[in-house]
Design a protein around this motif. Structure first.
Motif: not given
Ligand code: ADP
Ligand code: ASP
Ligand code: MG
Length: 450
Positions: A54-66
């Motif tokens: 919602s502040f413009g950052t797209i990051d799902t890497s931690v969830i995907t990697a886990y």
């Protein structure tokens, strides 16, 4: 038939998933239906990812990697959750573009946690020769109202839920926490909502027992992370456990007992890491202990709102209008007291600045309205309290000797709980000292009951 619910901590890594699957295998003769939370802290991470989007950052890497690590360590198909990761990424991208995060969107995003965990746990079961089948609760009739983030199941869903579950060929592994509203949107039942799902599913199927597998050996005399001297309680009544959950004991979602009570189904709380510990059983009737009460629980971050009428408005009138205003704003109330022309209300949690200030502006029309934040409710619970007149004195003495002044006190009509309002900063001292009162077997307990 039984329900076995595994919390996030119980399936946080590959070894724990194996343990959970072994427990299901051992219970196979009892025809288990499994309910799971998202793995580990996935829900928190999804929430964080959505907020950052919602502040413009797209990051799902931690969830995907886990999840990919889990799949790899469990020796499962590495692409098992790829379509879910892609869809999650799509939602996160959408939020980052619109820069707006509504409760409805949050629920769609949080739903990925349980969708991944059911697939992974069911696949691990199959790899161990158990016929695990991942089932999305929101596709099998777990219909709720549209209160995103704190949805309630609609009445009358039992038959449809049960009929869907009975058709599953194998051991159903159902998504905890999730439902669907009439508009077809995914809803969530509130944090820790998988306990509630377990009970909803258990009641629908009329199971013989609902098992909550977690990281402690049952419901305890107090939160063991606050006081390590906490002991497990062998047996609690439905009423005691309901109060305990309502007043913040994280081990059970506040509404967990509602469906179980409706069908009279025992709820057992067990430790995934120590499955031979007897844990706690929650039954219609309690057994009295040799203590002054069973448990001390707390709820932090509530707000105290006081309203003093400027005009000659009666407390009853202020109270009824204040409840109306708070209910319009979706603010829940945990405690309320009145004096001649003043009312004091304790909210069930801290709300957004915006929601609170809107409500406060309207409350100011009734009189001088003030709000105090960072408050906490500490509650002593147990059937033992019934008719025990000296306990209030003891509670105040203990708090007073630790320099804590209770701003409000309330006791339920059933006399099985006494709640006091203190400040957040006083929780550790208040809980520990009241817990000492419970651990001791006070002389005053003996022979005083009515
Ligand atoms: P799960 O991931 O299995 O849903 P939770 O973290 O939601 O587990 O709930 C278990 C935790 O609840 C325990 O680790 C403990 O710290 C906390 N807790 C708080 N109050 C109590 C209590 N009275 N008895 C047992 N556990 C409690
Ligand atoms: N995964 C959800 C949460 O973290 C539901 C649950 O764990 O019971 O709140
Ligand atoms: Mg929980």
């Amino acid at each position: 038939m039984i329900v076995m619910k595994f919390g996030g901590s119980s399936i946080a890594d590959a070894e724990k998933v194996h343990r959970a699957v072994r427990l299901v295998a051992e219970a196979r003769e009892r025809r288990p239906v499994v309910v799971v939370s998202a793995h580990g802290k996935t829900t928190d991470q999804l929430l964080e990812s959505a907020r950052r989007a919602s502040f413009g950052t797209i990051d799902t890497s931690v969830i995907t990697a886990y999840h990919q690590t889990l799949l790899s360590e469990l020796d499962l198909e590495p692409t098992l959750c790829d379509d879910l990761f892609d869809r999650l990424q799509g939602f996160i991208r959408g939020v980052s573009l619109i820069r707006e995060l509504t409760p409805r969107t949050i629920d769609q995003i949080l739903a990925f946690g349980e969708q991944c965990s059911t697939r992974i746990v069911a696949a691990c079961m199959r790899s161990q020769g158990l016929p695990g089948v991942a089932v999305n609760s929101f596709e099998i009739g777990l219909e709720t109202d549209s209160r995103h983030g704190a949805a309630t199941p609609l009445p009358g869903i039992d038959a449809s839920l049960a009929s869907h579950l009975r058709k599953v060929e194998g051991i159903a592994v159902v998504t905890g926490f999730l439902g669907k509203d009439a508009a077809g949107s995914i809803t969530t039942l509130g944090r820790s909502g998988s306990d509630y799902t377990a009970s909803i599913v258990g009641a629908a199927l009329g199971v013989e027992e609902i098992q909550i597998w977690t990281d402690v050996s049952g419901v305890m005399t107090c939160d063991p992370s606050v006081d390590p001297r906490a002991r497990s309680l062998a047996r609690l009544s439905f009423e005691e456990a309901s109060e305990l959950a309502y007043y913040g004991a994280e081990v059970l979602h506040p509404a967990t007992l509602v469906p179980a009570i409706r069908k009279g189904i025992p709820v057992r709380v067990l430790n995934t890491m120590h499955p031979s510990d007897s844990g706690s059983i929650i039954l219609p009737e309690s057994a009295l202990t040799e203590a002054s009460a069973k448990s001390v629980v707390y709820k932090e971050d509530v707000c105290l709102i006081t309203i003093a009428s400027a005009r000659l408005m009666s407390a009853v009138e202020i109270l009824s209008r204040a409840f109306g205003i708070l209910s319009d704003s979706g603010i829940g109330v945990h405690m309320a007291t009145t004096s001649e022309a003043t009312v004091s209300l304790v909210t069930d949690r801290d709300y957004d600045e915006h929601i609170l200030s809107q409500a406060m502006n309207r409350l100011a029309e009734l009189g001088t309205a003030q709000i105090y934040r960072e408050q906490a409710i500490v509650c002593v619970i147990g059937e033992e309290l019934k008719g025990k007149v000296r306990i209030l004195e003891e509670i105040f003495a203990v708090l007073g000797s630790n320099g804590i002044k209770a701003r409000m006190v309330s006791q339920s009509a059933t006399e099985i709980n006494i709640a006091v309002l203190i400040r957040n900063a006083e929780i550790a001292t208040a809980v520990t000292s009241l817990h000492e009162l419970i651990l001791a077997v006070p002389q005053s307990f003996r022979g005083e009951r009515r």
